[in-house]
Design an enzyme around this catalytic site. Structure first.
Site, PDB file in Angstrom:
ATOM      1  N   GLY A 113       0.771  -1.238   0.000  1.00  0.00           N
ATOM      2  CA  GLY A 113       0.000   0.000   0.000  1.00  0.00           C
ATOM      3  C   GLY A 113       0.799   1.284   0.000  1.00  0.00           C
ATOM      4  CD1 TRP A 166       4.654   3.443  -4.711  1.00  0.00           C
ATOM      5  CD2 TRP A 166       3.900   3.330  -6.814  1.00  0.00           C
ATOM      6  NE1 TRP A 166       5.743   3.502  -5.543  1.00  0.00           N
ATOM      7  CE2 TRP A 166       5.313   3.436  -6.835  1.00  0.00           C
ATOM      8  CE3 TRP A 166       3.214   3.226  -8.005  1.00  0.00           C
ATOM      9  CZ2 TRP A 166       6.033   3.455  -8.038  1.00  0.00           C
ATOM     10  CZ3 TRP A 166       3.923   3.249  -9.195  1.00  0.00           C
ATOM     11  CH2 TRP A 166       5.320   3.363  -9.213  1.00  0.00           C
ATOM     12  CG  ASP A 213      -1.705  -7.178  -4.547  1.00  0.00           C
ATOM     13  OD1 ASP A 213      -0.749  -6.380  -4.637  1.00  0.00           O
ATOM     14  OD2 ASP A 213      -1.541  -8.414  -4.541  1.00  0.00           O
ATOM     15  CG  ASP A 257      -5.866 -12.010 -12.261  1.00  0.00           C
ATOM     16  OD1 ASP A 257      -5.165 -11.064 -12.682  1.00  0.00           O
ATOM     17  OD2 ASP A 257      -5.718 -13.187 -12.640  1.00  0.00           O
ATOM     18  CG  ASP A 287       6.551  -0.226  -7.532  1.00  0.00           C
ATOM     19  OD1 ASP A 287       7.401  -0.063  -8.425  1.00  0.00           O
ATOM     20  OD2 ASP A 287       6.851  -0.313  -6.324  1.00  0.00           O
ATOM     21  CE  LYS A 306       9.057  -2.717  -9.881  1.00  0.00           C
ATOM     22  NZ  LYS A 306       9.367  -2.916  -8.452  1.00  0.00           N
TER      23      LYS A 306
END
Length: 235
Positions: free
Chosen positions: A83, A85, A106, A122, A146, A186
């Protein structure tokens, strides 16, 4: 177990690192990871300042440079746990004061946080984009990712896996973003990201590579920031 030689962290003008002795049941890679954590100034700073992870400082730095997080926005955080971000996004958009929305997605449960909503889902599920927009009450302004694929130890394979994951995140972002929206994800340097960048340049007005100082020294980690989503009718 750890072995430290000075509580001040300095002796004779040199910083003293905390060294971790390899335990019988701990692998060398786990030992090295733990040693990096114990000696990482961003880990210590996150604990002092109440952030859930050191990754928070990466997002803070990128936003301070490009100012893409604004009050009142709807933000989606893919792979949100633990958590860090989402925590930054809450502060930037003002969702704790009812000015925006932050939804973290998540596969894992994420501890509750004022101003954020965490969903176990998902994002690759066929109905995920529509479900998300129903939760948001419309399209998103920003999609954050990320996420990193589990490492295999084989550099080329790991690069391909993380780029594949980012491409899927970009697919999701292009389905849920409002026109003018932003996507931050990322990636790993290594030459496999060129096709992804070319695709993002078609979908967004501006695409940048960003290497925040909070990324670990020597890491191939890099972030791609795409802003000014052109929208589904203008691609």
């Amino acid at each position: 177990m750890t072995d430290t030689k000075s509580s001040s962290g300095r002796e004779g003008g040199r910083s003293l690192k905390t060294r971790v002795k390899t335990a019988r049941k701990r692998s060398l890679s786990s030992t090295l990871w733990l040693e990096r954590q114990l000696n990482d100034p961003y880990v210590a700073k996150a604990k002092r300042e109440g952030f859930r992870s050191r990754a928070a400082y990466k997002l803070i730095e990128i936003d301070e440079r490009y100012h893409f997080l604004k009050p009142g926005q709807r933000v989606v955080d893919l792979g949100a746990a633990p958590g860090g971000w989402s925590q930054v996004a809450v502060g930037k958009v003002g969702s704790e004061q009812g000015k925006g929305r932050v939804i973290g997605i998540d596969l894992l449960d994420t501890d509750p946080m004022p101003g954020a909503e965490f969903k176990v889902m998902d994002f690759l599920a066929e109905d995920a984009p529509q479900q998300l927009m129903e939760w948001l009450g419309g399209k998103a302004d920003v999609v954050l990712s990320d996420m990193a694929a589990n490492a295999t130890g084989h550099k080329k394979t790991d690069q391909l896996r993380i780029i594949g994951l980012v491409e899927l995140a970009a697919d999701f972002a292009c389905e849920v973003l409002a026109e003018g929206g932003a996507f931050l994800a990322k990636v790993i340097q290594g030459g496999t990201e060129h096709e992804l960048l070319a695709r993002l340049k078609r979908e967004f007005a501006a695409v940048r590579h960003v290497k925040p100082q909070a990324s670990r020294a020597g890491s191939a980690e890099l972030y791609v920031l795409a802003t000014g989503f052109r929208g589904p009718t203008k691609r």
